[in-house]
Every structure is written in structure tokens, then in C-alpha cells.
Motif scaffolding. Structure first.
Motif, PDB file in Angstrom:
ATOM      1  N   THR A  57     -11.286  -3.478  -7.925  1.00 17.81           N
ATOM      2  CA  THR A  57     -11.960  -2.198  -7.729  1.00 17.81           C
ATOM      3  C   THR A  57     -13.419  -2.285  -8.150  1.00 17.81           C
ATOM      4  O   THR A  57     -14.318  -1.790  -7.452  1.00 17.81           O
ATOM      5  CB  THR A  57     -11.236  -1.102  -8.528  1.00 17.81           C
ATOM      6  OG1 THR A  57      -9.956  -0.848  -7.933  1.00 17.81           O
ATOM      7  CG2 THR A  57     -12.040   0.190  -8.542  1.00 17.81           C
ATOM      8  N   LEU A 102      -7.475  -1.900   1.998  1.00 22.11           N
ATOM      9  CA  LEU A 102      -6.618  -0.982   1.249  1.00 22.11           C
ATOM     10  C   LEU A 102      -5.304  -0.693   1.971  1.00 22.11           C
ATOM     11  O   LEU A 102      -4.364  -0.183   1.354  1.00 22.11           O
ATOM     12  CB  LEU A 102      -7.370   0.321   0.976  1.00 22.11           C
ATOM     13  CG  LEU A 102      -8.622   0.168   0.118  1.00 22.11           C
ATOM     14  CD1 LEU A 102      -9.326   1.509  -0.057  1.00 22.11           C
ATOM     15  CD2 LEU A 102      -8.281  -0.425  -1.247  1.00 22.11           C
ATOM     16  N   ASP A 103      -5.238  -0.998   3.255  1.00 24.24           N
ATOM     17  CA  ASP A 103      -3.969  -0.897   3.973  1.00 24.24           C
ATOM     18  C   ASP A 103      -3.085  -2.114   3.728  1.00 24.24           C
ATOM     19  O   ASP A 103      -1.932  -2.141   4.182  1.00 24.24           O
ATOM     20  CB  ASP A 103      -4.215  -0.724   5.480  1.00 24.24           C
ATOM     21  CG  ASP A 103      -4.592   0.697   5.844  1.00 24.24           C
ATOM     22  OD1 ASP A 103      -4.400   1.604   5.004  1.00 24.24           O
ATOM     23  OD2 ASP A 103      -5.086   0.914   6.965  1.00 24.24           O
ATOM     24  N   THR A 122       0.826  -1.200   0.000  1.00 28.37           N
ATOM     25  CA  THR A 122       0.000   0.000   0.000  1.00 28.37           C
ATOM     26  C   THR A 122       0.860   1.250   0.000  1.00 28.37           C
ATOM     27  O   THR A 122       2.043   1.216   0.363  1.00 28.37           O
ATOM     28  CB  THR A 122      -0.927   0.013   1.244  1.00 28.37           C
ATOM     29  OG1 THR A 122      -1.888   1.057   1.120  1.00 28.37           O
ATOM     30  CG2 THR A 122      -0.136   0.226   2.526  1.00 28.37           C
ATOM     31  N   VAL A 181      -0.154   5.042   1.411  1.00 28.24           N
ATOM     32  CA  VAL A 181      -1.275   5.743   2.031  1.00 28.24           C
ATOM     33  C   VAL A 181      -0.779   6.927   2.845  1.00 28.24           C
ATOM     34  O   VAL A 181       0.256   6.870   3.500  1.00 28.24           O
ATOM     35  CB  VAL A 181      -2.107   4.777   2.915  1.00 28.24           C
ATOM     36  CG1 VAL A 181      -1.258   4.152   4.009  1.00 28.24           C
ATOM     37  CG2 VAL A 181      -3.328   5.468   3.499  1.00 28.24           C
ATOM     38  N   ARG A 241      -1.728   4.733  -5.794  1.00 26.06           N
ATOM     39  CA  ARG A 241      -1.096   3.595  -6.458  1.00 26.06           C
ATOM     40  C   ARG A 241       0.419   3.773  -6.398  1.00 26.06           C
ATOM     41  O   ARG A 241       0.898   4.890  -6.412  1.00 26.06           O
ATOM     42  CB  ARG A 241      -1.527   3.491  -7.919  1.00 26.06           C
ATOM     43  CG  ARG A 241      -2.927   2.889  -8.098  1.00 26.06           C
ATOM     44  CD  ARG A 241      -3.109   2.273  -9.486  1.00 26.06           C
ATOM     45  NE  ARG A 241      -2.281   1.102  -9.690  1.00 26.06           N
ATOM     46  CZ  ARG A 241      -2.620  -0.137  -9.315  1.00 26.06           C
ATOM     47  NH1 ARG A 241      -3.772  -0.362  -8.712  1.00 26.06           N
ATOM     48  NH2 ARG A 241      -1.815  -1.158  -9.543  1.00 26.06           N
ATOM     49  N   ALA A 264     -12.250   3.570  -8.124  1.00 23.58           N
ATOM     50  CA  ALA A 264     -11.257   3.296  -7.079  1.00 23.58           C
ATOM     51  C   ALA A 264     -11.533   4.142  -5.843  1.00 23.58           C
ATOM     52  O   ALA A 264     -11.928   5.313  -5.950  1.00 23.58           O
ATOM     53  CB  ALA A 264      -9.851   3.594  -7.607  1.00 23.58           C
ATOM     54  N   TRP A 287      -5.467   6.895  -0.198  1.00 22.22           N
ATOM     55  CA  TRP A 287      -4.680   5.809  -0.791  1.00 22.22           C
ATOM     56  C   TRP A 287      -4.250   6.174  -2.212  1.00 22.22           C
ATOM     57  O   TRP A 287      -4.992   6.824  -2.954  1.00 22.22           O
ATOM     58  CB  TRP A 287      -5.504   4.528  -0.824  1.00 22.22           C
ATOM     59  CG  TRP A 287      -5.734   3.945   0.537  1.00 22.22           C
ATOM     60  CD1 TRP A 287      -4.873   3.164   1.258  1.00 22.22           C
ATOM     61  CD2 TRP A 287      -6.902   4.104   1.360  1.00 22.22           C
ATOM     62  NE1 TRP A 287      -5.422   2.833   2.465  1.00 22.22           N
ATOM     63  CE2 TRP A 287      -6.675   3.395   2.563  1.00 22.22           C
ATOM     64  CE3 TRP A 287      -8.122   4.771   1.180  1.00 22.22           C
ATOM     65  CZ2 TRP A 287      -7.601   3.338   3.572  1.00 22.22           C
ATOM     66  CZ3 TRP A 287      -9.050   4.722   2.200  1.00 22.22           C
ATOM     67  CH2 TRP A 287      -8.791   4.009   3.386  1.00 22.22           C
ATOM     68  N   TRP A 327      -3.576  -4.000   0.382  1.00 25.44           N
ATOM     69  CA  TRP A 327      -3.534  -4.244  -1.059  1.00 25.44           C
ATOM     70  C   TRP A 327      -3.763  -2.948  -1.844  1.00 25.44           C
ATOM     71  O   TRP A 327      -4.580  -2.117  -1.454  1.00 25.44           O
ATOM     72  CB  TRP A 327      -4.623  -5.243  -1.461  1.00 25.44           C
ATOM     73  CG  TRP A 327      -4.428  -6.615  -0.911  1.00 25.44           C
ATOM     74  CD1 TRP A 327      -4.903  -7.104   0.273  1.00 25.44           C
ATOM     75  CD2 TRP A 327      -3.688  -7.687  -1.520  1.00 25.44           C
ATOM     76  NE1 TRP A 327      -4.510  -8.404   0.442  1.00 25.44           N
ATOM     77  CE2 TRP A 327      -3.766  -8.790  -0.645  1.00 25.44           C
ATOM     78  CE3 TRP A 327      -2.988  -7.812  -2.718  1.00 25.44           C
ATOM     79  CZ2 TRP A 327      -3.152 -10.004  -0.935  1.00 25.44           C
ATOM     80  CZ3 TRP A 327      -2.369  -9.023  -3.007  1.00 25.44           C
ATOM     81  CH2 TRP A 327      -2.456 -10.101  -2.123  1.00 25.44           C
ATOM     82  N   THR A 328      -3.075  -2.832  -2.967  1.00 26.75           N
ATOM     83  CA  THR A 328      -3.388  -1.809  -3.970  1.00 26.75           C
ATOM     84  C   THR A 328      -4.230  -2.508  -5.023  1.00 26.75           C
ATOM     85  O   THR A 328      -3.730  -3.357  -5.773  1.00 26.75           O
ATOM     86  CB  THR A 328      -2.104  -1.232  -4.592  1.00 26.75           C
ATOM     87  OG1 THR A 328      -1.318  -0.627  -3.554  1.00 26.75           O
ATOM     88  CG2 THR A 328      -2.439  -0.177  -5.636  1.00 26.75           C
ATOM     89  N   LEU A 329      -5.511  -2.202  -5.047  1.00 26.11           N
ATOM     90  CA  LEU A 329      -6.443  -2.970  -5.874  1.00 26.11           C
ATOM     91  C   LEU A 329      -6.201  -2.742  -7.364  1.00 26.11           C
ATOM     92  O   LEU A 329      -5.880  -1.639  -7.800  1.00 26.11           O
ATOM     93  CB  LEU A 329      -7.888  -2.595  -5.530  1.00 26.11           C
ATOM     94  CG  LEU A 329      -8.332  -2.823  -4.087  1.00 26.11           C
ATOM     95  CD1 LEU A 329      -9.830  -2.568  -3.959  1.00 26.11           C
ATOM     96  CD2 LEU A 329      -7.970  -4.221  -3.590  1.00 26.11           C
TER      97      LEU A 329
END
Length: 332
Positions: free
Chosen positions: A253, A243-244, A126, A128, A332, A302, A330, A246-248
Motif C-alpha cells: 500500500t 486490486l482485483d 480480492t 470487491v 480486506r 489504502a 475494495w 491482490w489484497t495489498l
């Protein structure tokens, strides 16, 4: 909790040169028990709502940190009598006047269209930016801004870099709670830069999220260690946990957007500009004690951010209605 941690330490002895488990990975059972222990916390009313990240402790995957939560002593000592205290909390996000709310089911359709080619893809880790409030019984609340980047390697190890920074005021000193005592540090000051040994848990939120809304709901429920269906506030907290970790990608998404489209009480309110300058559509849930605002990209669906604000004043803690409790943005 202490007894269970000792059992885990017994399975993975702590080396003498540092407060972490041995170099070998934990087995799956130990990892799951450890993550549950790190996320458990006693109830405490308002204090529970003021934990960083809207009540989500930052997890050191597969490891025990020396200090999971440091209590902030809110006496800020600055360099001189004329210095300006760095205690200003961010203002709550404001919906653009006259903007048209975008229904969540329509946003989910857009997300599904954007995911047609499957790009971008899911990535573990992640990036963030967070603002989290700290408080005490007799001092004004303060807000600590931090940025965290987590990257995973092919061997199952990962790195975590945490810096003190506030993109609203580039170059200016930043208030930090590092070491338990609030103080000013330089913008970009490195709070933590660590590498963790391999971790191979296959349980949520460590395992990849599914591509079906019903299965994703079950995944998020398990990630929250719940035996009952999640309420809307709990679901939004679980989205933050996801989201903490994985970066979807585009497919994940779209699945999340479709799940949120069926969430009770989450209503569209219009366009906002988030704290990183990105335009998004805002979706609000008004619950007891707190108002949650989810910010989503109007094209891809997203999740850009999640803001929690106080829905009632807490004068005994110096908190006003509308004060920002926590915020995560968050990237990418």
C-alpha cells in the motif's frame, strides 16, 4: 483470437462435463497468452468505456469461461404494471464541502509510517463490490451491482463467489444481468460459486507486486500488456487490475501511494464518504470523456475505491454528464 484459444484448448483439452480446461494447470506461457486473450477487446468508443469495472474484464485465472461478456438486452420485464423499475444508477460521489484536500505526497508519508511494522500482510485474492453500467442504442442505461470474493489456496487453486447485492439498499431486490437478460433477483442471490484448479503464473498481475515505486510502475505496465509508459488513466486502470487480484498489505500500500504521488494530473480534492460508508480522501483525474476519482484511506493510504463518471453527455445513449460509468469498492 479464436485460433489462439483453440491452440490453448489443444494443450489442455476441455472435458465433456463442463466448459473449462482440464484439471492440470496451464504452463506459464499458455497462462500468459490466455490472460492476454481474455483482456483483449475491439475498440468501440463509448461501448469500450462501459465494460464492467471501467473496461477491465473479470478474469477467470487459468481458465476459459463459456461467456466472457454477455450483451445486455435492456428491456426489463417486471412482475406487474405498478412495479418500480430497478434501473437507478448510483449518484456520483460528492466531495464534502469545506474539507481540506490532502496532498498525495503527504498521504504517501502516512502510508509509509503505517507500514513500519509490516502489518497487515499481502494476500492473494480480492473482495470487491462493483457497480457497472450497461447500455444499448435504444434503451435507457442500467447499472448492475455485484460483489465478488476470490480466495486462493496453498495448492494454487482458488474459489470465486459472485453475488448480486447493493449495500445502499440492503434487502431490496437487485438488478442482475445474469444469463444476458436483465431481471430482478433477491439481494444476496448467488450468481456464481466456482472452484478453479491450480494456476502458477509468475507474470503480473499474478506475481506479487514489488515494494519499489519504479519497479511497481514497470509491473503495472506489464500487467496492462503495454510496451510504452502508461498514461494516468491507464495507470489508474492498472491499479484496478492489481486490486482485483491482490489484497495489498501495508508495505505494498505504501509503495502504491508513493507511486501515485508522482502521477501527473492526479489532484487532491477533499474528503468523501464512499458507497460502503467509509471516509476517504479523493484524488481526481479529468480526462477526455471520463473523470476518474480515486478514494484512499487518509491514515493507511489504502485504495478504497475507484469511480469513473462521464465528463460529457452522450444523449444518443441516454447518458448525462456526471453519470457513473463504473465504480469499484475494495475491502480486506
Amino acid at each position: 483470437m479464436a485460433d489462439e484459444l483453440e491452440l490453448l484448448r489443444g494443450a489442455n483439452p476441455v472435458p465433456s462435463d463442463g466448459p473449462h480446461f482440464g484439471d492440470g494447470p496451464l504452463d506459464h506461457g499458455a497462462e500468459r497468452r490466455l490472460e492476454r486473450l481474455l483482456r483483449e477487446r475491439p475498440s468501440g468508443g463509448l461501448r469500450d468505456r462501459l465494460l464492467p469495472g471501467g473496461g477491465r474484464p473479470r478474469l477467470a485465472w487459468g481458465l476459459v469461461a463459456t461467456a466472457v461478456v454477455a450483451t445486455l438486452a435492456l428491456t426489463l420485464v417486471l412482475s406487474g404494471p405498478s412495479a418500480t423499475p430497478a434501473v437507478a444508477a448510483p449518484r456520483p460521489l460528492v466531495v464534502q464541502t469545506g474539507s481540506t484536500p490532502l496532498p498525495l505526497d503527504r498521504l504517501a508519508e502516512r502510508a509509509e509510517q503505517a507500514a513500519a511494522d509490516g502489518s497487515p500482510r499481502l494476500r492473494k485474492g480480492t473482495h470487491v463490490q462493483t457497480w457497472s453500467m450497461g447500455m444499448s442504442d435504444d434503451k435507457p442505461p442500467i447499472t448492475v451491482p455485484e460483489e465478488r470474493i476470490v480466495r486462493w489456496r496453498a495448492d494454487g487453486s482458488h474459489t470465486e463467489l459472485v453475488v448480486a447485492t447493493d449495500p445502499r439498499h440492503p434487502g431490496r431486490p437487485v438488478l442482475s444481468g445474469e444469463g444476458g437478460e436483465p431481471h430482478l433477483v433477491d439481494d444476496g442471490h448467488v450468481l456464481s460459486d466456482q472452484t478453479y484448479p491450480p494456476s502458477w503464473s509468475d507474470a503480473p498481475p499474478q506475481s506479487p507486486p514489488p515494494h519499489d515505486p519504479a519497479r511497481l510502475r514497470a509491473y503495472l505496465t506489464e500487467a496492462q500488456y503495454s510496451d510504452t509508459p502508461l498514461t494516468t488513466p491507464q495507470l489508474l486502470d492498472a491499479v484496478g487490475v492489481l486490486l482485483d487480484h491482490w489484497t495489498l498489505g501495508a508495505r505494498e500500500t505504501a509503495t502504491l501511494a508513493r507511486l501515485l504521488a508522482g502521477t501527473e494530473g492526479l489532484r487532491p480534492v477533499g474528503q468523501v464518504t464512499d458507497r460502503l460508508g467509509r471516509r476517504g480522501q479523493a484524488y481526481v483525474y479529468d480526462g477526455p470523456g471520463a473523470r476518474r476519482m480515486l478514494i484512499m484511506d487518509p491514515v493507511t493510504g489504502a485504495v478504497l475505491g475507484l469511480e469513473s463518471t462521464f465528463s460529457t453527455a452522450e444523449p444518443e445513449y441516454g447518458v448525462k454528464k456526471g453519470d457513473v460509468m463504473s465504480y469499484s469498492a475494495w475491502m480486506r
